[in-house]
Design a protein around this motif. Structure first.
Motif, short mmCIF file in Angstrom:
data_model
loop_
_atom_site.label_atom_id
_atom_site.label_comp_id
_atom_site.label_asym_id
_atom_site.label_seq_id
_atom_site.Cartn_x
_atom_site.Cartn_y
_atom_site.Cartn_z
N THR A 275 -6.80 -17.53 35.39
CA THR A 275 -6.82 -19.17 34.96
C THR A 275 -5.56 -19.73 35.49
N GLY A 276 -5.62 -20.92 35.98
CA GLY A 276 -4.55 -21.92 36.76
C GLY A 276 -4.03 -21.31 37.82
N VAL A 277 -4.57 -20.46 38.44
CA VAL A 277 -4.06 -19.75 39.53
C VAL A 277 -4.60 -20.39 40.82
N ASP A 278 -4.00 -20.65 42.03
CA ASP A 278 -4.49 -21.09 43.00
C ASP A 278 -5.25 -19.79 43.85
N VAL A 279 -6.64 -19.85 43.97
CA VAL A 279 -7.11 -18.56 44.57
C VAL A 279 -8.15 -19.00 45.89
N THR A 280 -7.63 -18.32 46.59
CA THR A 280 -8.37 -18.55 48.17
C THR A 280 -9.18 -17.17 48.31
N ARG A 281 -10.04 -17.81 49.18
CA ARG A 281 -11.12 -16.34 49.54
C ARG A 281 -10.85 -15.94 50.90
N ASN A 282 -9.61 -16.66 51.51
CA ASN A 282 -9.26 -16.38 52.87
C ASN A 282 -7.65 -15.80 52.74
N VAL A 283 -7.56 -14.66 53.02
CA VAL A 283 -6.20 -14.07 52.71
C VAL A 283 -5.19 -14.63 53.68
N PHE A 284 -5.52 -15.29 54.92
CA PHE A 284 -5.01 -15.70 55.86
C PHE A 284 -4.24 -17.19 55.29
N ASP A 285 -4.97 -17.71 54.28
CA ASP A 285 -4.41 -19.00 53.81
C ASP A 285 -2.97 -18.73 53.20
N ASP B 212 -6.69 -6.33 59.95
CA ASP B 212 -6.65 -7.55 59.41
C ASP B 212 -5.18 -7.43 59.00
N ALA B 213 -4.73 -6.32 58.28
CA ALA B 213 -3.70 -6.13 57.62
C ALA B 213 -2.37 -6.66 58.67
N LEU B 214 -2.41 -5.92 59.64
CA LEU B 214 -1.34 -6.17 60.86
C LEU B 214 -1.21 -7.75 61.20
N ASP B 215 -2.57 -8.36 61.47
CA ASP B 215 -2.49 -9.72 61.72
C ASP B 215 -1.60 -10.61 60.46
N LEU B 216 -2.43 -10.32 59.23
CA LEU B 216 -1.78 -10.98 58.20
C LEU B 216 -0.27 -10.76 58.08
N VAL B 217 0.24 -9.66 58.46
CA VAL B 217 1.80 -9.44 58.18
C VAL B 217 2.35 -10.32 59.09
N LEU B 218 2.12 -9.97 60.20
CA LEU B 218 2.77 -10.65 61.50
C LEU B 218 2.58 -12.30 61.29
N GLN B 219 1.47 -12.89 60.80
CA GLN B 219 1.34 -14.22 60.75
C GLN B 219 2.23 -14.43 59.29
N ALA B 220 2.41 -13.96 58.46
CA ALA B 220 3.12 -14.22 57.33
C ALA B 220 4.45 -14.26 57.70
N ILE B 221 4.92 -13.14 58.65
CA ILE B 221 6.50 -13.34 59.17
C ILE B 221 6.72 -14.41 60.25
N GLU C 58 2.11 3.45 61.76
CA GLU C 58 1.54 3.26 63.06
C GLU C 58 2.11 1.94 63.79
N HIS C 59 2.46 1.09 62.83
CA HIS C 59 2.87 -0.40 63.40
C HIS C 59 4.18 -0.85 63.05
N GLY C 60 4.88 0.27 62.57
CA GLY C 60 6.11 -0.26 62.08
C GLY C 60 7.06 -0.87 63.01
N PRO C 61 7.10 -0.42 64.11
CA PRO C 61 8.26 -1.05 65.23
C PRO C 61 7.86 -2.39 65.36
N GLU C 62 6.75 -2.75 65.55
CA GLU C 62 6.25 -4.26 65.98
C GLU C 62 6.43 -5.17 64.69
N ILE C 63 6.37 -4.61 63.56
CA ILE C 63 6.55 -5.42 62.42
C ILE C 63 7.87 -5.55 62.08
N PHE C 64 8.58 -4.64 62.21
CA PHE C 64 9.98 -4.69 61.88
C PHE C 64 11.03 -5.56 62.94
#
Ligand code: HSE
Length: 427
Positions: A51-61, A80-89, A105-111
């Motif tokens: 209740t009262g929380v902004d909810v989106t069905r698209n995690v990339f939002d 999707d998780a890799l795309d999401l993390v890189l977009q957030a960063i 598996e993708h730590g170096p790219e993310i870090f």
């Protein structure tokens, strides 16, 4: 600080409920409010009041939401998780993830992306659920050279091996796996857990933080438990061993061992006492020696505990100041009374020497019952000279009732010498 939660499964819902439900205590520790600005999920979760929380069905939002400072990646998987993390960063957000495959598996790219953007990526929840093993190795043992690390880091495999090891169990791997699936401990597709891949992801990360070596998921030896039989468990048991699925990493002059596979472990060893879905990690460190960390490796509460601790770390490192000396802000320390010993409730072991004659036991029980003390177990053993040892275990009882009953018992002429009381730990 405002958090955006991506994924509202077991870990996401647990993290949401912990941030919102433990808000006051967290504020007392951090000195500022941590709130949920947005939740990105395909569907709501029955355990979460949004209740009262902004909810989106698209995690990339969430990754691009200007109201979000920290993105929690709790969707799992590595695409999707890799795309999401890189977009957030790329949008300047800090990231907290529980995703071991993503980091291994993708730590170096993310870090590298995070370093370029000047943001933090934290992953305590990726390994051993509620056990703060990353913090223990990276911070608590920071003064040491780590020599080796051995862990039970897959609860599903440990549950299956424990069940197959039950005395008299004739249930083989397939039957116990079905039982584990019915209980919700194993996934419908159990491959990641029972073939050792989940443990391999976790050990890859642990090895890097223990020895300061690159993440080498490509090089880890991985063997699961699917070929373990009750026959082998039985033979191992006759030889004094339990069978456990271990992650093992060790540094020597030859290099770093990096392997997950079933092992025979001496039944006396503490890792052999880790049963069911529990996890444990043992670390061999140059100055501290071996230390052991035990706890729940999965589940909403334990995993959320690690996710939210990472959020708190990020907030503290991002300007909320240093960790206060006692862990809570000085102005938030709340005085509270210390419970008087006589008001403690618990069961106790009482041992006395009593005259071995008719009616004595009745008098002892009548004194106990007059102080509202109920007996859970009673043993009488012969002592020398016509006396008897009487041992009583009580149910939960007020300490002051035991004090009064003991004084009354001690005054009986049939009771010889001192009464012994040992409190029973309810752990
Ligand atoms: N599937 C994992 C296990 C829990 O069985 O231990 C999450 O890492």
């Amino acid at each position: 600080m405002r958090v955006g939660i991506c994924g509202l499964g077991t870990v996401g819902s647990g993290s949401y409920n912990l941030i919102t439900g433990n808000r006051d205590e967290i504020r007392r520790r951090v000195g500022r409010d941590i709130s949920v600005a947005q939740v990105g999920c395909r569907r709501d979760h029955p355990d979460c009041d949004l209740t009262g929380v902004d909810v989106t069905r698209n995690v990339f939002d969430v990754a691009s939401n200007p109201d979000v400072d920290i993105v929690l990646e709790l969707i799992g998987g590595t695409t999707d998780a890799l795309d999401l993390v890189l977009q957030a960063i790329s949008h300047g957000k800090h990231v907290v993830t529980a995703n071991k495959a993503l980091i291994a598996e993708h730590g170096p790219e993310i870090f590298a992306a995070a370093d370029d953007a000047g943001v933090q990526v934290c992953y305590e929840a990726a390994i051993a659920g509620g056990i703060p093993i990353v913090k223990a190795v990276r911070e608590g043992l920071a003064a040491n050279t780590i020599d080796w690390l051995a862990g039970i880091i897959n609860g599903t495999s440990n549950y299956i091996l424990t069940e197959m090891s039950q005395p008299g169990s004739n249930l083989g791997f397939e039957a116990v796996l079905k039982e584990a699936q019915a209980l919700g401990y194993a996934e419908a597709d159990p491959t990641f857990d029972v073939e050792g891949i989940d443990a391999a992801h976790k050990l890859t990360i642990l090895s890097s933080i223990a020895f300061g070596v690159p993440l080498r998921f490509d090089a880890i030896y991985t063997e699961g438990i699917s070929r373990i039989t009750t026959r082998d468990i039985g033979y191992a048991s006759e030889l004094g061993y339990a069978v456990r699925h271990l992650g093992l990493t060790r540094r020597s002059a030859a290099g770093v061992e990096l392997r997950v596979h079933p092992c025979l472990v001496s039944r006396q060893h503490m890792l052999a006492q880790v049963n069911g879905v529990m996890n444990a990690v043992m670390v061999g460190a140059s100055a501290a020696g071996p230390t052991l960390y035990y706890g729940a490796g999965a589940g909403a509460g334990p995993t959320a505990s690690s996710v939210v601790a990472d959020v708190i770390d990020i907030v503290r490192r991002s300007g909320a100041g240093q960790v206060p000396n006692l862990g809570f802000q000085t102005q938030s320390l709340q005085d509270c009374p210390i419970v008087a010993m006589e008001d403690i409730v618990g069961s106790v072991y009482l041992r006395m020497v009593a005259a071995d004659k008719p009616g004595v036991m009745a008098r002892i029980s009548s004194i106990l019952s007059s102080h509202d003390i109920s007996i859970e177990a009673l043993i009488q053993k012969d002592a020398r000279g016509g006396d008897a040892y009487v041992v009583i275990v009580t149910n939960d009882v007020l300490e002051k009732s035991v004090n009064s009953a003991m004084a009354e018992l001690a005054s009986l002429e049939e009771i010889r010498g001192d009464l012994v009381r040992i409190r029973i730990a309810a752990l």
